[in-house]
Design an enzyme around this catalytic site. Sequence first.
Site, PDB file in Angstrom:
ATOM      1  N   ASP A 147      45.674  33.728  31.340  1.00  0.00           N
ATOM      2  CA  ASP A 147      45.145  33.503  32.693  1.00  0.00           C
ATOM      3  C   ASP A 147      44.076  32.412  32.702  1.00  0.00           C
ATOM      4  O   ASP A 147      43.200  32.390  31.820  1.00  0.00           O
ATOM      5  CB  ASP A 147      44.459  34.782  33.192  1.00  0.00           C
ATOM      6  CG  ASP A 147      45.321  35.573  34.155  1.00  0.00           C
ATOM      7  OD1 ASP A 147      46.276  35.015  34.723  1.00  0.00           O
ATOM      8  OD2 ASP A 147      45.017  36.763  34.344  1.00  0.00           O
ATOM      9  N   ASP A 152      42.981  38.014  32.928  1.00  0.00           N
ATOM     10  CA  ASP A 152      41.519  38.029  33.123  1.00  0.00           C
ATOM     11  C   ASP A 152      41.039  39.425  33.514  1.00  0.00           C
ATOM     12  O   ASP A 152      39.840  39.670  33.594  1.00  0.00           O
ATOM     13  CB  ASP A 152      41.071  36.961  34.132  1.00  0.00           C
ATOM     14  CG  ASP A 152      41.645  37.158  35.513  1.00  0.00           C
ATOM     15  OD1 ASP A 152      42.502  38.050  35.691  1.00  0.00           O
ATOM     16  OD2 ASP A 152      41.236  36.418  36.441  1.00  0.00           O
ATOM     17  N   SER A 153      41.997  40.370  33.688  1.00  0.00           N
ATOM     18  CA  SER A 153      41.614  41.781  33.853  1.00  0.00           C
ATOM     19  C   SER A 153      40.808  42.244  32.643  1.00  0.00           C
ATOM     20  O   SER A 153      40.143  43.281  32.704  1.00  0.00           O
ATOM     21  CB  SER A 153      42.863  42.650  34.028  1.00  0.00           C
ATOM     22  OG  SER A 153      43.789  42.417  32.990  1.00  0.00           O
ATOM     23  N   GLU A 207      46.173  32.004  39.979  1.00  0.00           N
ATOM     24  CA  GLU A 207      46.354  32.754  41.228  1.00  0.00           C
ATOM     25  C   GLU A 207      46.379  31.818  42.426  1.00  0.00           C
ATOM     26  O   GLU A 207      45.652  30.816  42.452  1.00  0.00           O
ATOM     27  CB  GLU A 207      45.207  33.771  41.396  1.00  0.00           C
ATOM     28  CG  GLU A 207      45.194  34.838  40.304  1.00  0.00           C
ATOM     29  CD  GLU A 207      44.128  35.903  40.534  1.00  0.00           C
ATOM     30  OE1 GLU A 207      43.440  35.888  41.589  1.00  0.00           O
ATOM     31  OE2 GLU A 207      43.980  36.764  39.641  1.00  0.00           O
ATOM     32  N   LYS A 230      48.625  31.158  33.520  1.00  0.00           N
ATOM     33  CA  LYS A 230      48.858  31.742  34.851  1.00  0.00           C
ATOM     34  C   LYS A 230      47.668  31.408  35.730  1.00  0.00           C
ATOM     35  O   LYS A 230      46.524  31.397  35.256  1.00  0.00           O
ATOM     36  CB  LYS A 230      49.047  33.256  34.761  1.00  0.00           C
ATOM     37  CG  LYS A 230      49.199  33.925  36.150  1.00  0.00           C
ATOM     38  CD  LYS A 230      49.722  35.345  36.070  1.00  0.00           C
ATOM     39  CE  LYS A 230      48.690  36.369  35.743  1.00  0.00           C
ATOM     40  NZ  LYS A 230      47.592  36.496  36.728  1.00  0.00           N
ATOM     41  N   GLU A 285      51.818  40.821  43.120  1.00  0.00           N
ATOM     42  CA  GLU A 285      50.941  41.984  42.916  1.00  0.00           C
ATOM     43  C   GLU A 285      50.664  42.702  44.230  1.00  0.00           C
ATOM     44  O   GLU A 285      50.231  42.078  45.208  1.00  0.00           O
ATOM     45  CB  GLU A 285      49.613  41.552  42.262  1.00  0.00           C
ATOM     46  CG  GLU A 285      48.677  42.759  42.066  1.00  0.00           C
ATOM     47  CD  GLU A 285      47.508  42.528  41.121  1.00  0.00           C
ATOM     48  OE1 GLU A 285      47.429  41.461  40.484  1.00  0.00           O
ATOM     49  OE2 GLU A 285      46.672  43.461  41.027  1.00  0.00           O
TER      50      GLU A 285
HETATM   51  O1  KIV Z   1      44.759  39.866  34.800  1.00  0.00           O
HETATM   52  C1  KIV Z   1      45.778  40.581  34.777  1.00  0.00           C
HETATM   53  O2  KIV Z   1      45.900  41.537  34.008  1.00  0.00           O
HETATM   54  C2  KIV Z   1      46.845  40.233  35.707  1.00  0.00           C
HETATM   55  C3  KIV Z   1      47.964  41.209  35.843  1.00  0.00           C
HETATM   56  C4  KIV Z   1      47.493  42.380  36.597  1.00  0.00           C
HETATM   57  C5  KIV Z   1      49.177  40.600  36.434  1.00  0.00           C
HETATM   58  O3  KIV Z   1      46.800  39.224  36.340  1.00  0.00           O
END
Ligand code: KIV
Length: 273
Positions: A88, A49-50, A120, A118, A187
């Site tokens: 994510d 989600d970055s 969090e 994924k 992280e």
């Molecule tokens: O969203 C992302 O890119 C991440 C990584 C930094 C692990 O969660």
Amino acid sequence: MSVQSAARRLTAPDIRARKGGEPIVSLTAYHAHTARLVDPHVDFMLVGDSLGMVMHGMETTVPVTVDMMILQGQAVMRGSARALVVVDLPFGSYEGSPQQAFATAARVLKETGAGAVKLEGGRRMAETVRFLADRGVPVMGHVGLTPQAINTLGSFKALGRDEASAALILDDARSIAEAGAFSIVLEAISEPLARQITEEVAPPTIGIGGSPACDGQILVLEDMLGLSDRVPRFVKKFADIGPAIGAAVEAYASEVRARSFPGPEHVYAPKKG
Ligand code: KIV
């Protein structure tokens, strides 16, 4: 009739089986063309989600939506053939209840074809991780600095650098490991803590600002290519392609202005006869 592709794509169980073995290599990917470049070299690609910050210039990952993740997840699946693709779950799409998380994860897996999601969070997400894992959804956990919690954290700074906060993060990692996460991203936490978690939990750990002792490493592709203006301490720039792009665009602009581009080889002659 069964349909088989030439090379089998790696799966969550393949990544899970790599605990303590050859380091797991991963990078983020958001597009088909970058996925194509990254695929031969990594074990999994994360549609992180970055992308909200990197692709869309958002201040945080909080505004990212499920639709955005699905669109880019589909692109990455089209551009890759070998690596596991992990997508994510964005903020607000899974924290409400295990049922909400399952509905979102099922939609993401069905609509992208990706092999895992994924999410969090540590202890507070353990019940959800178990609920998903028991229902056929491979879950990668993410503890330590969890960027979706920026509004409660206040800033993107490293965590687990004092005893009390390290104990909480260790407990977070243990909780989701026991709940059935097939791997865990660590992280921006202190190096000895990342090492200790890696030694203690059964699933492989993936460090980003963790430790060389982690079972694998991940970076945001654009950060390690030198395309991001400001990067955290944990980023190593393996290339600096920003200036190369600037130089190419400058050359293009001056050739267009001088009418030397397009040249004869770039235009179409009329058909004879
Ligand atoms: O969203 C992302 O890119 C991440 C990584 C930094 C692990 O969660």
